[in-house]
Design a protein around this motif. Structure first.
Motif, PDB file in Angstrom:
ATOM      1  N   ILE A   1      -0.383 -66.093  24.184  1.00 49.54           N
ATOM      2  CA  ILE A   1      -0.330 -64.597  24.657  1.00 49.54           C
ATOM      3  C   ILE A   1      -1.356 -64.596  22.712  1.00 49.54           C
ATOM      4  O   ILE A   1      -1.931 -63.287  22.329  1.00 49.54           O
ATOM      5  N   LEU A   2      -1.334 -65.593  21.571  1.00 51.71           N
ATOM      6  CA  LEU A   2      -1.863 -65.419  20.402  1.00 51.71           C
ATOM      7  C   LEU A   2      -2.881 -66.143  20.366  1.00 51.71           C
ATOM      8  O   LEU A   2      -4.125 -64.668  19.812  1.00 51.71           O
ATOM      9  N   LEU A   3      -2.987 -67.164  20.996  1.00 48.38           N
ATOM     10  CA  LEU A   3      -4.591 -66.934  21.345  1.00 48.38           C
ATOM     11  C   LEU A   3      -5.577 -66.155  21.965  1.00 48.38           C
ATOM     12  O   LEU A   3      -6.909 -65.676  21.937  1.00 48.38           O
ATOM     13  N   ALA A   4      -4.797 -65.682  23.258  1.00 41.83           N
ATOM     14  CA  ALA A   4      -5.304 -64.131  23.732  1.00 41.83           C
ATOM     15  C   ALA A   4      -6.004 -63.300  23.175  1.00 41.83           C
ATOM     16  O   ALA A   4      -6.723 -61.991  22.707  1.00 41.83           O
ATOM     17  N   LEU A   5      -4.595 -62.701  22.032  1.00 41.11           N
ATOM     18  CA  LEU A   5      -4.894 -61.831  20.846  1.00 41.11           C
ATOM     19  C   LEU A   5      -6.285 -61.813  20.245  1.00 41.11           C
ATOM     20  O   LEU A   5      -7.231 -61.297  19.745  1.00 41.11           O
ATOM     21  N   ASN A   6      -6.267 -63.569  19.611  1.00 49.62           N
ATOM     22  CA  ASN A   6      -7.571 -63.218  18.654  1.00 49.62           C
ATOM     23  C   ASN A   6      -9.204 -63.739  19.521  1.00 49.62           C
ATOM     24  O   ASN A   6      -9.451 -63.763  18.440  1.00 49.62           O
ATOM     25  N   LEU A   7      -8.046 -63.530  21.049  1.00 49.53           N
ATOM     26  CA  LEU A   7     -10.001 -63.417  21.491  1.00 49.53           C
ATOM     27  C   LEU A   7     -10.191 -62.829  21.836  1.00 49.53           C
ATOM     28  O   LEU A   7     -11.532 -62.289  22.575  1.00 49.53           O
ATOM     29  N   THR A   8      -9.347 -60.887  21.801  1.00 51.43           N
ATOM     30  CA  THR A   8      -9.907 -60.431  22.547  1.00 51.43           C
ATOM     31  C   THR A   8      -9.704 -59.094  21.614  1.00 51.43           C
ATOM     32  O   THR A   8      -8.846 -59.045  20.897  1.00 51.43           O
ATOM     33  N   PRO A   9     -10.261 -58.486  21.186  1.00 48.48           N
ATOM     34  CA  PRO A   9      -9.894 -56.468  20.728  1.00 48.48           C
ATOM     35  C   PRO A   9      -9.544 -55.572  20.291  1.00 48.48           C
ATOM     36  O   PRO A   9      -8.750 -55.598  21.709  1.00 48.48           O
ATOM     37  N   ALA A  10      -8.677 -55.315  19.798  1.00 42.79           N
ATOM     38  CA  ALA A  10      -7.623 -54.586  20.165  1.00 42.79           C
ATOM     39  C   ALA A  10      -8.700 -53.469  20.493  1.00 42.79           C
ATOM     40  O   ALA A  10      -9.280 -52.048  20.732  1.00 42.79           O
TER      41      ALA A  10
ATOM     42  N   HIS B   1      -4.495 -54.726  23.890  1.00 43.65           N
ATOM     43  CA  HIS B   1      -5.925 -55.701  23.832  1.00 43.65           C
ATOM     44  C   HIS B   1      -6.616 -55.243  25.191  1.00 43.65           C
ATOM     45  O   HIS B   1      -6.708 -56.723  25.444  1.00 43.65           O
ATOM     46  N   LEU B   2      -6.212 -54.511  25.719  1.00 44.56           N
ATOM     47  CA  LEU B   2      -6.612 -54.961  27.265  1.00 44.56           C
ATOM     48  C   LEU B   2      -8.519 -55.012  27.575  1.00 44.56           C
ATOM     49  O   LEU B   2      -8.741 -54.144  26.870  1.00 44.56           O
ATOM     50  N   SER B   3      -8.382 -56.305  28.155  1.00 43.16           N
ATOM     51  CA  SER B   3      -9.463 -56.528  28.974  1.00 43.16           C
ATOM     52  C   SER B   3      -9.246 -57.384  29.736  1.00 43.16           C
ATOM     53  O   SER B   3      -8.189 -57.995  30.515  1.00 43.16           O
ATOM     54  N   LEU B   4     -10.950 -58.033  30.095  1.00 41.02           N
ATOM     55  CA  LEU B   4     -10.516 -59.050  31.930  1.00 41.02           C
ATOM     56  C   LEU B   4      -9.987 -60.177  31.202  1.00 41.02           C
ATOM     57  O   LEU B   4      -9.210 -61.203  31.726  1.00 41.02           O
ATOM     58  N   LEU B   5     -10.624 -60.443  30.243  1.00 43.38           N
ATOM     59  CA  LEU B   5     -10.421 -61.564  29.563  1.00 43.38           C
ATOM     60  C   LEU B   5      -8.569 -61.590  29.026  1.00 43.38           C
ATOM     61  O   LEU B   5      -8.381 -62.851  29.264  1.00 43.38           O
ATOM     62  N   MET B   6      -8.164 -60.447  28.642  1.00 45.72           N
ATOM     63  CA  MET B   6      -7.105 -60.619  28.180  1.00 45.72           C
ATOM     64  C   MET B   6      -6.075 -60.411  29.255  1.00 45.72           C
ATOM     65  O   MET B   6      -5.180 -61.376  29.593  1.00 45.72           O
ATOM     66  N   VAL B   7      -5.706 -59.961  30.735  1.00 44.95           N
ATOM     67  CA  VAL B   7      -6.074 -59.693  31.559  1.00 44.95           C
ATOM     68  C   VAL B   7      -5.513 -61.619  32.024  1.00 44.95           C
ATOM     69  O   VAL B   7      -4.857 -61.754  33.027  1.00 44.95           O
ATOM     70  N   ALA B   8      -6.205 -62.440  32.539  1.00 43.89           N
ATOM     71  CA  ALA B   8      -6.601 -63.296  33.082  1.00 43.89           C
ATOM     72  C   ALA B   8      -5.909 -64.131  31.992  1.00 43.89           C
ATOM     73  O   ALA B   8      -4.807 -65.318  32.460  1.00 43.89           O
TER      74      ALA B   8
ATOM     75  N   ILE C   1      12.184 -62.143  30.705  1.00 44.99           N
ATOM     76  CA  ILE C   1      11.492 -61.078  31.346  1.00 44.99           C
ATOM     77  C   ILE C   1      11.528 -60.763  29.910  1.00 44.99           C
ATOM     78  O   ILE C   1      10.411 -59.315  30.262  1.00 44.99           O
ATOM     79  N   CYS C   2      12.266 -59.772  28.958  1.00 45.55           N
ATOM     80  CA  CYS C   2      11.828 -59.267  27.738  1.00 45.55           C
ATOM     81  C   CYS C   2      10.849 -60.181  27.069  1.00 45.55           C
ATOM     82  O   CYS C   2      10.086 -58.891  27.003  1.00 45.55           O
ATOM     83  N   GLU C   3      10.426 -61.461  27.381  1.00 46.60           N
ATOM     84  CA  GLU C   3       9.732 -61.628  27.013  1.00 46.60           C
ATOM     85  C   GLU C   3       7.801 -61.456  27.536  1.00 46.60           C
ATOM     86  O   GLU C   3       6.409 -60.362  26.608  1.00 46.60           O
ATOM     87  N   ALA C   4       8.697 -60.918  29.199  1.00 44.20           N
ATOM     88  CA  ALA C   4       7.429 -60.797  29.412  1.00 44.20           C
ATOM     89  C   ALA C   4       6.784 -59.187  29.596  1.00 44.20           C
ATOM     90  O   ALA C   4       6.057 -58.073  29.127  1.00 44.20           O
ATOM     91  N   VAL C   5       7.724 -58.076  29.164  1.00 44.57           N
ATOM     92  CA  VAL C   5       7.939 -56.537  28.385  1.00 44.57           C
ATOM     93  C   VAL C   5       6.668 -56.468  27.137  1.00 44.57           C
ATOM     94  O   VAL C   5       5.899 -55.692  27.022  1.00 44.57           O
ATOM     95  N   PHE C   6       7.577 -57.345  26.344  1.00 45.10           N
ATOM     96  CA  PHE C   6       6.272 -57.602  24.909  1.00 45.10           C
ATOM     97  C   PHE C   6       4.421 -57.782  25.662  1.00 45.10           C
ATOM     98  O   PHE C   6       3.827 -57.432  25.208  1.00 45.10           O
ATOM     99  N   VAL C   7       4.630 -59.147  26.456  1.00 41.86           N
ATOM    100  CA  VAL C   7       2.969 -59.353  26.197  1.00 41.86           C
ATOM    101  C   VAL C   7       2.721 -58.575  27.409  1.00 41.86           C
ATOM    102  O   VAL C   7       1.688 -58.230  27.263  1.00 41.86           O
ATOM    103  N   LEU C   8       3.139 -56.819  27.982  1.00 45.14           N
ATOM    104  CA  LEU C   8       2.347 -56.510  28.920  1.00 45.14           C
ATOM    105  C   LEU C   8       2.443 -55.650  27.744  1.00 45.14           C
ATOM    106  O   LEU C   8       0.540 -55.221  27.756  1.00 45.14           O
ATOM    107  N   GLY C   9       2.801 -55.165  26.760  1.00 47.67           N
ATOM    108  CA  GLY C   9       2.619 -54.475  25.543  1.00 47.67           C
ATOM    109  C   GLY C   9       1.276 -55.020  24.809  1.00 47.67           C
ATOM    110  O   GLY C   9       0.105 -54.150  24.540  1.00 47.67           O
ATOM    111  N   MET C  10       1.130 -56.317  24.924  1.00 46.32           N
ATOM    112  CA  MET C  10       0.160 -56.910  23.970  1.00 46.32           C
ATOM    113  C   MET C  10      -0.674 -57.450  25.135  1.00 46.32           C
ATOM    114  O   MET C  10      -1.977 -56.438  24.072  1.00 46.32           O
ATOM    115  N   VAL C  11      -1.000 -57.053  26.372  1.00 48.46           N
ATOM    116  CA  VAL C  11      -1.785 -56.547  26.998  1.00 48.46           C
ATOM    117  C   VAL C  11      -3.030 -55.856  27.077  1.00 48.46           C
ATOM    118  O   VAL C  11      -3.272 -55.621  26.448  1.00 48.46           O
TER     119      VAL C  11
END
Length: 222
Positions: free
Chosen positions: A85-94, A163-170, A150-160
């Motif tokens: 998820i950290l890699l995804a955040l660095n590759l996608t804009p908010a 920074h919503l994008s096709l790359l972030m979703v992938a 499960i709790c971490e998945a909720v956190f990740v969904l918030g991050m997605v």
């Protein structure tokens, strides 16, 4: 095994210290700017910092391992699943959308706060790698066998969403696959180490509570 656990602990402590420090720095900026940041953002940042500090403490004080998954795959999967998820955040804009960011912050806060609750119950049994230290079956672990995921998945969904994008979703979808593989690796070493784990697994679903798994045909619960 002890040498591997020692060096693994040192590595994780270093990484968590860097992450906790990086998470705490924005808090000083928020307060120095006279609460210019939204209160929800501050609370979310505080929760994230507290979670990282708790991970750091649990890593330092964790129990010695009774069993550890062998081979490189469980280790690579654990590291990649944790930090993807950290890699995804660095590759996608908010995402520039106020409503989306507010919803994302709520998901991040819920995921972080519930993760802290699960980590409290897990206590000194916490491990980044697939390692058996002590079998925890109480608290949230009496509802599902892997509540922290499960709790971490909720956190990740918030991050997605933030920074919503096709790359972030992938990338997040790939992370979910890695996390599911981590669950399987942990299940294998827990079954191997604790003979009572099979009975526990028969009573408690893997990821979905029974009231949800009963409503969803062929879901992941056992």
């Amino acid at each position: 095994m002890l040498n591997e656990d020692f060096f693994g602990r040192i590595s994780i402590v270093f990484v968590m210290t860097v992450m906790a420090t990086s998470s705490a720095i924005p808090l000083f900026r928020y307060f120095r700017q006279d609460n210019s940041a939204g209160s929800l953002a501050i609370v979310t940042q505080l929760a994230s910092t507290a979670f990282l500090l708790l991970l750091l403490v649990m890593t330092i004080t964790r129990l010695p391992p009774k069993g550890t998954a062998q081979g490189i795959e469980p280790r690579v999967t654990a590291v990649a699943g944790t930090f993807m998820i950290l890699l995804a955040l660095n590759l996608t804009p908010a995402l520039q959308n106020g409503a989306a960011q507010m919803t994302a912050l709520c998901l991040i806060l819920i995921g972080t706060a519930s993760s802290i609750f699960c980590l409290y119950w897990l206590g000194r049994s916490f491990s980044l790698m697939a390692t058996a230290r002590r079998l925890v079956t109480t608290g949230p672990y009496s509802i599902v066998r892997h509540p922290l995921y499960i709790c971490e998945a909720v956190f990740v969904l918030g991050m997605v969403l933030s920074h919503l994008s096709l790359l972030m979703v992938a990338l997040s979808a790939f992370q979910f696959l890695l996390q599911y593989r981590r669950v399987r690796n942990e299940e294998a070493i827990l079954r191997q180490t604790f003979p009572e784990y099979d009975d526990y697994a028969k009573r408690v679903p893997m990821l979905l509570p029974r009231f949800l798994s009963g409503a969803i045909p062929n879901s992941g619960g056992e």
